[in-house]
Design an enzyme around this catalytic site. Structure first.
Site, mmCIF file in Angstrom:
data_model
loop_
_atom_site.group_PDB
_atom_site.id
_atom_site.type_symbol
_atom_site.label_atom_id
_atom_site.label_comp_id
_atom_site.label_asym_id
_atom_site.label_seq_id
_atom_site.Cartn_x
_atom_site.Cartn_y
_atom_site.Cartn_z
ATOM 1 N N ASP A 91 6.629 10.365 2.807
ATOM 2 C CA ASP A 91 5.706 11.079 1.933
ATOM 3 C C ASP A 91 4.361 10.385 1.936
ATOM 4 O OD1 ASP A 91 6.589 8.750 0.618
ATOM 5 O OD2 ASP A 91 6.076 9.588 -1.341
ATOM 6 N N HIS A 113 15.469 -16.030 -13.293
ATOM 7 C CA HIS A 113 15.530 -15.628 -14.701
ATOM 8 C C HIS A 113 15.100 -14.181 -14.881
ATOM 9 C CE1 HIS A 113 14.781 -15.187 -18.946
ATOM 10 N NE2 HIS A 113 13.623 -14.656 -18.571
ATOM 11 N N ASP A 149 12.886 2.163 1.240
ATOM 12 C CA ASP A 149 11.818 3.141 1.069
ATOM 13 C C ASP A 149 11.314 3.548 2.450
ATOM 14 O OD1 ASP A 149 10.116 1.194 2.013
ATOM 15 O OD2 ASP A 149 9.129 0.822 0.113
ATOM 16 N N SER A 150 10.468 4.560 2.501
ATOM 17 C CA SER A 150 10.098 5.154 3.783
ATOM 18 C C SER A 150 8.905 4.475 4.446
ATOM 19 C CB SER A 150 9.755 6.626 3.590
ATOM 20 O OG SER A 150 8.556 6.752 2.834
ATOM 21 N N GLY A 151 8.237 3.581 3.728
ATOM 22 C CA GLY A 151 6.993 3.017 4.226
ATOM 23 C C GLY A 151 5.768 3.770 3.744
ATOM 24 N N GLY A 152 5.982 4.865 3.015
ATOM 25 C CA GLY A 152 4.863 5.671 2.536
ATOM 26 C C GLY A 152 3.929 4.901 1.622
ATOM 27 N N TYR A 153 4.491 4.053 0.750
ATOM 28 C CA TYR A 153 3.633 3.296 -0.166
ATOM 29 C C TYR A 153 2.811 2.265 0.598
ATOM 30 C CZ TYR A 153 1.970 0.446 -3.996
ATOM 31 O OH TYR A 153 1.156 -0.242 -4.861
ATOM 32 N N GLY A 193 4.501 8.210 -6.523
ATOM 33 C CA GLY A 193 3.115 8.407 -6.898
ATOM 34 C C GLY A 193 2.774 8.049 -8.326
ATOM 35 N N ASP A 233 12.920 0.300 -9.280
ATOM 36 C CA ASP A 233 12.642 -0.912 -8.505
ATOM 37 C C ASP A 233 11.223 -1.339 -8.797
ATOM 38 O OD1 ASP A 233 10.735 -0.715 -5.798
ATOM 39 O OD2 ASP A 233 11.388 1.228 -6.560
ATOM 40 N N GLN A 236 5.958 14.421 -5.574
ATOM 41 C CA GLN A 236 4.580 13.950 -5.684
ATOM 42 C C GLN A 236 3.792 14.902 -6.591
ATOM 43 O OE1 GLN A 236 3.242 11.162 -4.898
ATOM 44 N NE2 GLN A 236 4.721 10.240 -3.498
#
Length: 376
Positions: free
Chosen positions: A146, A340, A92-96, A221, A271, A194
């Site tokens: 983003d 599990h 991922d881009s690091g945006g979250y 988002g 994910d 978004q």
């Protein structure tokens, strides 16, 4: 990257396909275990490959940039060489993470300045810089930079943020297209839709993202606190617009029920940290429902952890033993539950794929979703 759409369900929008990357094929729909800092927490790569049957894992740009750092990753030959996982990887881009650091970051047109959660040092992420970072990390699929808006979010903020995300996407694409991968194989860039939970913004964003004609697309988002029905509504709107001949990735989702419902809407990739995070707190997902392994009811239950499970832990350990480990605060408890849960998630999407191909996905979905909600 190449995507072959094999079959679409007749009674829903569920799809079965195959994604081909430089590090192998991925059968969709697929769930990607989250390996934030180059590892899926508490799980060996051998277990991921041989027991859990993971086909692709996810790494986090923000965390890998800070630690171990780009110098280490480049000298190692990229993330695949560094962590020993030779199958596909998505970053991922690091945006979250920037979104989650709301108290220590500032968003402007240039990019985002933020403080490291490790040592407080200040850093700048720009669309161009994030492309360069992900080139160095070396994932097969990388994400555009983003802004992930919070929920709830005022319309004006969501609109302005979405428009900036679109401008950032143009800069990401320009930088990506003028650079090359560092390790002798191709990488693929996914834009991110978004627009918060506003129908018109989601439509506008999906149309804009589709116009860039990249090899795959992501939906961001969502799963940030909104009701599940709003998530499904936004996902359906977006999937109806994004091109059918390219994979669709719904970021950060979710529960087993969320995954099945979104597969039915046309999503191909998922994910979420839930299977491992909740595992460490004693929550075990099964095809018959959810077990809290700290519950006293399992104290003298010597049955296998999950008679229907596909992992070795399901038949090797009893419910009573796993409960004992949790009550004793033994780390092995979280490892067993994580293995599990991940194996269950991978089984679930594999079953969804099988029923899409066999033509009875909708009836299977209708039968299994109520069970997934059970509290055992």
């Amino acid at each position: 990257m190449k995507f072959d759409l094999i079959k679409t369900d007749e009674k829903s929008k569920a799809r079965a396909g195959v994604i081909e990357t430089a590090h192998g094929k991925i059968e969709t729909p697929i769930f990607m275990p989250v390996g934030t800092v180059a590892s899926v927490k508490g799980v060996h790569q051998r277990e991921l490959e041989e027991d859990i049957k993971a086909q692709i894992i996810l790494g986090n740009t923000y965390h890998l940039y800070l630690r171990p750092g780009l110098d280490v990753l480049e000298q190692a030959g990229g993330l695949h060489k560094f962590n020993g996982w030779e199958r596909p990887i998505l970053t991922d881009s690091g945006g979250y993470q920037v979104y989650s650091l709301s108290g220590t970051r500032k968003i402007v047109e240039e990019g985002v300045t933020f403080q490291s959660h490790i040592d407080g040092s200040r850093h700048l992420f720009t669309p161009e810089g994030v492309m360069d970072i992900q080139r160095t990390i070396g994932a097969d699929i990388i994400m555009a930079f983003d802004e992930c808006t919070p929920y709830p979010c005022e319309y004006s903020y969501a609109k302005n943020s979405m428009e900036m995300t679109h401008r950032w996407l143009k800069r990401c694409c320009d930088r990506f297209d003028e650079t090359e991968g560092k390790y002798g194989y191709d990488q693929t860039l996914f834009p991110i839709v978004q627009g918060s939970t506003y129908k018109d913004l989601r439509k506008e964003s999906a149309e804009k993202i589709a116009s860039f004609e990249r090899e795959g697309n992501a939906i961001g988002g969502l799963s940030v606190g909104e009701p599940a029905e709003e998530m499904y509504e936004m996902a359906e709107i977006v999937c109806d617009i994004l091109p059918a001949d390219k994979p669709r990735y719904l970021m950060g989702v979710g529960t087993p029920e969320n995954i099945i419902e979104n597969i039915a809407l046309g999503v191909d990739m998922f994910d979420c940290v839930m299977p491992t995070r909740n595992a460490r707190n004693g929550m075990v997902f099964t095809s018959e429902g959810i077990m809290n392994m700290k519950n006293k009811k399992w104290e003298k239950c010597f049955e296998p952890l999950d008679p229907n499970g596909t992992s070795f832990v399901d038949s090797f350990y009893s419910k009573a033993y796993v409960r004992h480990l949790f009550v004793s605060k033994e780390r092995l408890a979280g490892q067993i539950a994580s293995i599990h849960n991940l194996a269950f998630y991978l089984w679930l999407v594999k079953e969804a794929r099988r029923h899409i191909l066999e033509g009875d996905f909708t009836s299977w979905k209708d039968s299994i979703v109520p069970k997934l909600r059970n509290r055992l």
